[in-house]
Design a protein around this motif. Sequence first.
Motif, PDB file in Angstrom:
ATOM      1  N   ASP A  47       0.966  -1.280   0.118  1.00 59.50           N
ATOM      2  CA  ASP A  47       0.071   0.065  -0.106  1.00 59.50           C
ATOM      3  C   ASP A  47       0.925   1.063  -0.024  1.00 59.50           C
ATOM      4  O   ASP A  47       2.051   1.180   0.294  1.00 59.50           O
ATOM      5  CB  ASP A  47      -0.919  -0.128   1.253  1.00 59.50           C
ATOM      6  N   CYS A  48       0.187   2.245  -0.161  1.00 59.02           N
ATOM      7  CA  CYS A  48       0.968   3.780  -0.291  1.00 59.02           C
ATOM      8  C   CYS A  48       1.824   4.029   0.842  1.00 59.02           C
ATOM      9  O   CYS A  48       3.067   4.345   0.774  1.00 59.02           O
ATOM     10  CB  CYS A  48      -0.150   4.759  -0.623  1.00 59.02           C
ATOM     11  N   ASP A  49       1.083   3.692   2.049  1.00 62.97           N
ATOM     12  CA  ASP A  49       1.959   4.139   3.369  1.00 62.97           C
ATOM     13  C   ASP A  49       3.226   3.282   3.654  1.00 62.97           C
ATOM     14  O   ASP A  49       4.229   3.719   4.096  1.00 62.97           O
ATOM     15  CB  ASP A  49       0.936   3.887   4.560  1.00 62.97           C
ATOM     16  N   PRO A  54       4.519   8.486   4.985  1.00 60.58           N
ATOM     17  CA  PRO A  54       3.951   9.729   4.990  1.00 60.58           C
ATOM     18  C   PRO A  54       4.689  10.528   5.955  1.00 60.58           C
ATOM     19  O   PRO A  54       4.228  10.951   7.045  1.00 60.58           O
ATOM     20  CB  PRO A  54       2.739   9.258   5.679  1.00 60.58           C
ATOM     21  N   PHE A  55       6.086  10.848   5.814  1.00 56.59           N
ATOM     22  CA  PHE A  55       7.157  11.363   6.515  1.00 56.59           C
ATOM     23  C   PHE A  55       6.786  13.062   6.356  1.00 56.59           C
ATOM     24  O   PHE A  55       6.255  13.649   5.610  1.00 56.59           O
ATOM     25  CB  PHE A  55       8.313  10.956   6.584  1.00 56.59           C
ATOM     26  N   LYS A  56       7.396  13.771   7.381  1.00 56.83           N
ATOM     27  CA  LYS A  56       7.170  15.385   7.252  1.00 56.83           C
ATOM     28  C   LYS A  56       8.354  15.671   6.755  1.00 56.83           C
ATOM     29  O   LYS A  56       9.658  15.317   7.223  1.00 56.83           O
ATOM     30  CB  LYS A  56       7.161  15.910   8.813  1.00 56.83           C
ATOM     31  N   PRO A  57       8.636  16.680   5.626  1.00 54.06           N
ATOM     32  CA  PRO A  57       9.785  16.818   5.165  1.00 54.06           C
ATOM     33  C   PRO A  57      10.965  17.599   5.937  1.00 54.06           C
ATOM     34  O   PRO A  57      12.121  17.307   5.507  1.00 54.06           O
ATOM     35  CB  PRO A  57       9.096  17.817   3.822  1.00 54.06           C
ATOM     36  N   GLY A  58      10.448  18.321   6.694  1.00 54.80           N
ATOM     37  CA  GLY A  58      11.424  18.853   7.568  1.00 54.80           C
ATOM     38  C   GLY A  58      11.382  20.126   7.643  1.00 54.80           C
ATOM     39  O   GLY A  58      11.073  21.008   6.911  1.00 54.80           O
ATOM     40  N   ARG A 105       1.971  12.117  -2.637  1.00 48.75           N
ATOM     41  CA  ARG A 105       2.231  10.434  -2.458  1.00 48.75           C
ATOM     42  C   ARG A 105       1.703   9.732  -3.395  1.00 48.75           C
ATOM     43  O   ARG A 105       1.861   8.710  -3.843  1.00 48.75           O
ATOM     44  CB  ARG A 105       1.873  10.190  -0.853  1.00 48.75           C
ATOM     45  N   GLY A 106       0.168  10.179  -3.649  1.00 49.31           N
ATOM     46  CA  GLY A 106      -0.841   9.330  -4.582  1.00 49.31           C
ATOM     47  C   GLY A 106      -0.112   9.319  -5.867  1.00 49.31           C
ATOM     48  O   GLY A 106      -0.123   8.122  -6.545  1.00 49.31           O
ATOM     49  N   HIS A 107       0.150  10.593  -6.189  1.00 49.37           N
ATOM     50  CA  HIS A 107       0.898  10.531  -7.743  1.00 49.37           C
ATOM     51  C   HIS A 107       2.017   9.824  -7.688  1.00 49.37           C
ATOM     52  O   HIS A 107       2.326   9.208  -8.761  1.00 49.37           O
ATOM     53  CB  HIS A 107       1.075  12.022  -8.173  1.00 49.37           C
ATOM     54  N   ILE A 108       3.108   9.770  -6.876  1.00 50.88           N
ATOM     55  CA  ILE A 108       4.197   8.957  -6.812  1.00 50.88           C
ATOM     56  C   ILE A 108       3.886   7.548  -6.954  1.00 50.88           C
ATOM     57  O   ILE A 108       4.448   6.766  -7.602  1.00 50.88           O
ATOM     58  CB  ILE A 108       5.087   9.469  -5.610  1.00 50.88           C
ATOM     59  N   TYR A 109       2.787   7.069  -6.091  1.00 46.12           N
ATOM     60  CA  TYR A 109       2.463   5.699  -6.067  1.00 46.12           C
ATOM     61  C   TYR A 109       2.105   5.016  -7.314  1.00 46.12           C
ATOM     62  O   TYR A 109       2.367   4.405  -7.861  1.00 46.12           O
ATOM     63  CB  TYR A 109       1.413   5.416  -4.798  1.00 46.12           C
ATOM     64  N   ARG A 110       1.134   5.948  -8.011  1.00 45.40           N
ATOM     65  CA  ARG A 110       0.897   5.593  -9.287  1.00 45.40           C
ATOM     66  C   ARG A 110       1.902   5.602 -10.249  1.00 45.40           C
ATOM     67  O   ARG A 110       1.696   4.322 -11.281  1.00 45.40           O
ATOM     68  CB  ARG A 110      -0.365   6.663  -9.588  1.00 45.40           C
ATOM     69  N   ARG A 111       2.820   6.377 -10.209  1.00 40.71           N
ATOM     70  CA  ARG A 111       3.924   6.236 -10.980  1.00 40.71           C
ATOM     71  C   ARG A 111       4.625   4.969 -11.050  1.00 40.71           C
ATOM     72  O   ARG A 111       4.981   4.228 -11.739  1.00 40.71           O
ATOM     73  CB  ARG A 111       4.843   7.180 -10.907  1.00 40.71           C
ATOM     74  N   VAL A 112       4.885   4.625  -9.634  1.00 42.95           N
ATOM     75  CA  VAL A 112       5.534   3.423  -9.377  1.00 42.95           C
ATOM     76  C   VAL A 112       4.826   2.110  -9.883  1.00 42.95           C
ATOM     77  O   VAL A 112       5.237   1.117 -10.178  1.00 42.95           O
ATOM     78  CB  VAL A 112       5.865   3.356  -7.844  1.00 42.95           C
ATOM     79  N   GLU A 285     -12.932  -9.339  -5.577  1.00 44.02           N
ATOM     80  CA  GLU A 285     -13.403  -7.767  -5.806  1.00 44.02           C
ATOM     81  C   GLU A 285     -13.405  -7.061  -4.397  1.00 44.02           C
ATOM     82  O   GLU A 285     -12.888  -5.906  -4.023  1.00 44.02           O
ATOM     83  CB  GLU A 285     -14.743  -7.830  -6.389  1.00 44.02           C
ATOM     84  N   THR A 286     -14.102  -7.868  -3.325  1.00 44.07           N
ATOM     85  CA  THR A 286     -14.313  -7.371  -2.255  1.00 44.07           C
ATOM     86  C   THR A 286     -13.127  -6.863  -1.438  1.00 44.07           C
ATOM     87  O   THR A 286     -12.814  -5.796  -0.794  1.00 44.07           O
ATOM     88  CB  THR A 286     -15.208  -8.206  -1.221  1.00 44.07           C
ATOM     89  N   GLU A 287     -12.189  -7.796  -1.198  1.00 41.73           N
ATOM     90  CA  GLU A 287     -10.816  -7.682  -0.620  1.00 41.73           C
ATOM     91  C   GLU A 287      -9.962  -6.548  -1.392  1.00 41.73           C
ATOM     92  O   GLU A 287      -9.334  -5.637  -0.585  1.00 41.73           O
ATOM     93  CB  GLU A 287     -10.093  -8.856  -0.625  1.00 41.73           C
ATOM     94  N   TRP A 288     -10.190  -6.629  -2.674  1.00 41.02           N
ATOM     95  CA  TRP A 288      -9.301  -5.663  -3.328  1.00 41.02           C
ATOM     96  C   TRP A 288      -9.787  -4.020  -3.040  1.00 41.02           C
ATOM     97  O   TRP A 288      -8.977  -2.971  -2.917  1.00 41.02           O
ATOM     98  CB  TRP A 288      -9.118  -5.822  -4.695  1.00 41.02           C
ATOM     99  N   LEU A 289     -11.253  -4.159  -3.268  1.00 38.36           N
ATOM    100  CA  LEU A 289     -11.684  -2.628  -2.966  1.00 38.36           C
ATOM    101  C   LEU A 289     -11.597  -2.002  -1.495  1.00 38.36           C
ATOM    102  O   LEU A 289     -11.388  -0.929  -1.388  1.00 38.36           O
ATOM    103  CB  LEU A 289     -13.446  -2.559  -3.462  1.00 38.36           C
ATOM    104  N   GLU A 290     -11.720  -3.092  -0.492  1.00 40.61           N
ATOM    105  CA  GLU A 290     -11.554  -2.574   0.789  1.00 40.61           C
ATOM    106  C   GLU A 290     -10.007  -2.137   0.950  1.00 40.61           C
ATOM    107  O   GLU A 290      -9.955  -1.218   1.938  1.00 40.61           O
ATOM    108  CB  GLU A 290     -11.887  -3.725   1.632  1.00 40.61           C
ATOM    109  N   GLY A 291      -9.125  -2.595   0.156  1.00 42.57           N
ATOM    110  CA  GLY A 291      -7.788  -2.004   0.369  1.00 42.57           C
ATOM    111  C   GLY A 291      -7.358  -0.940  -0.244  1.00 42.57           C
ATOM    112  O   GLY A 291      -6.408  -0.343  -0.069  1.00 42.57           O
ATOM    113  N   LEU A 292      -8.320  -0.387  -1.130  1.00 41.69           N
ATOM    114  CA  LEU A 292      -8.122   0.829  -1.747  1.00 41.69           C
ATOM    115  C   LEU A 292      -8.119   2.005  -0.757  1.00 41.69           C
ATOM    116  O   LEU A 292      -9.028   2.303  -0.137  1.00 41.69           O
ATOM    117  CB  LEU A 292      -8.897   1.229  -2.934  1.00 41.69           C
TER     118      LEU A 292
END
Length: 320
Positions: A47-49, A54-58, A105-112, A285-292
Amino acid sequence: MGQYWKLINLDKRQTYGGWGKLGGCLFDWSPGLLETSLSTTAEKLPDCDSLIFPFKPGELFEKAYRSPLPNLPLEMIHEIYSNAEDLADLICLGMTCQFLWEVARGHIYRRVAAVVAIGDRIICVGDYLRNEDIPDNLLTPEEKVEFTSPNPDDDGDFTLYSYPFDHEFPPQLRHDSHSEVPWFLLQHRRTNSPVSLRRQLSTPAPTQLSVLRNLSRHQYVRESALIAWREGAQAEIKGTENVGFGEIVFSRICLSSDPSVSMSYDGDIHRGVWAGDRFDLVSSETEWLEGLGEDSGWTDVSDEVLKEVEAIWRSGYPYY
């Protein structure tokens, strides 16, 4: 004589054989063979996390890169990220502050996810396709040279359709001129076909429903939506009781320069929006959708796709 079509796996450099005219093969059991080839589910990406922390850049970034950018509407920020061609630029922009990082983060995840996708590129090519009408992003530069360069042994233009891909299916499942089963017989054995029988005998329980994923576009179609549509449509529209994911994919991956499809459907099925995309099937389907997550980047296109499929079946079945 009309236009003939050939189903091709670009990554494996294989063809499923010549399938005849689109108005015939789309409405018989043929696309179910495609569904079988999509049955292998890709390995689940963390998953994305777990992947994009989800760290704070600083404090350094917070002080050095103050700008009015975070004050822009969220939709505009998403648009900026979506149009960033370089992944490094996307990451650097996201790291300038906590808010921009959370959006990034979401955009980076989609690229990966797009990079690690293991589904093959599938396309159905018409023999009227001209090389200049092949979309720019469909083939790599090397593939374009290989698949469309002149062949001294070919009497006409050398195109993606005429390239000598290897055959994947055994002869009895192919629809080309060397098939051991005559094409006209295959057309009239629809209700007794292996795919029709498989669908009739394997009605899944709700927990076993699948999801068709377009890995290239991060779009998906739910089998629960497909079943609900099929139950509502089959009393009114002939042939819809056998429509599955194979028919859905097949109806959206056709590519040709000519709209001749031996059907009364007047949409642009010959310029398929999914032509050359990568696909797989998720078994639960159910498991995959719940994981989104909220920022998963996946779009449910079930309603849009089934509306188009219904229009095709209303106007085009049967045409041969």
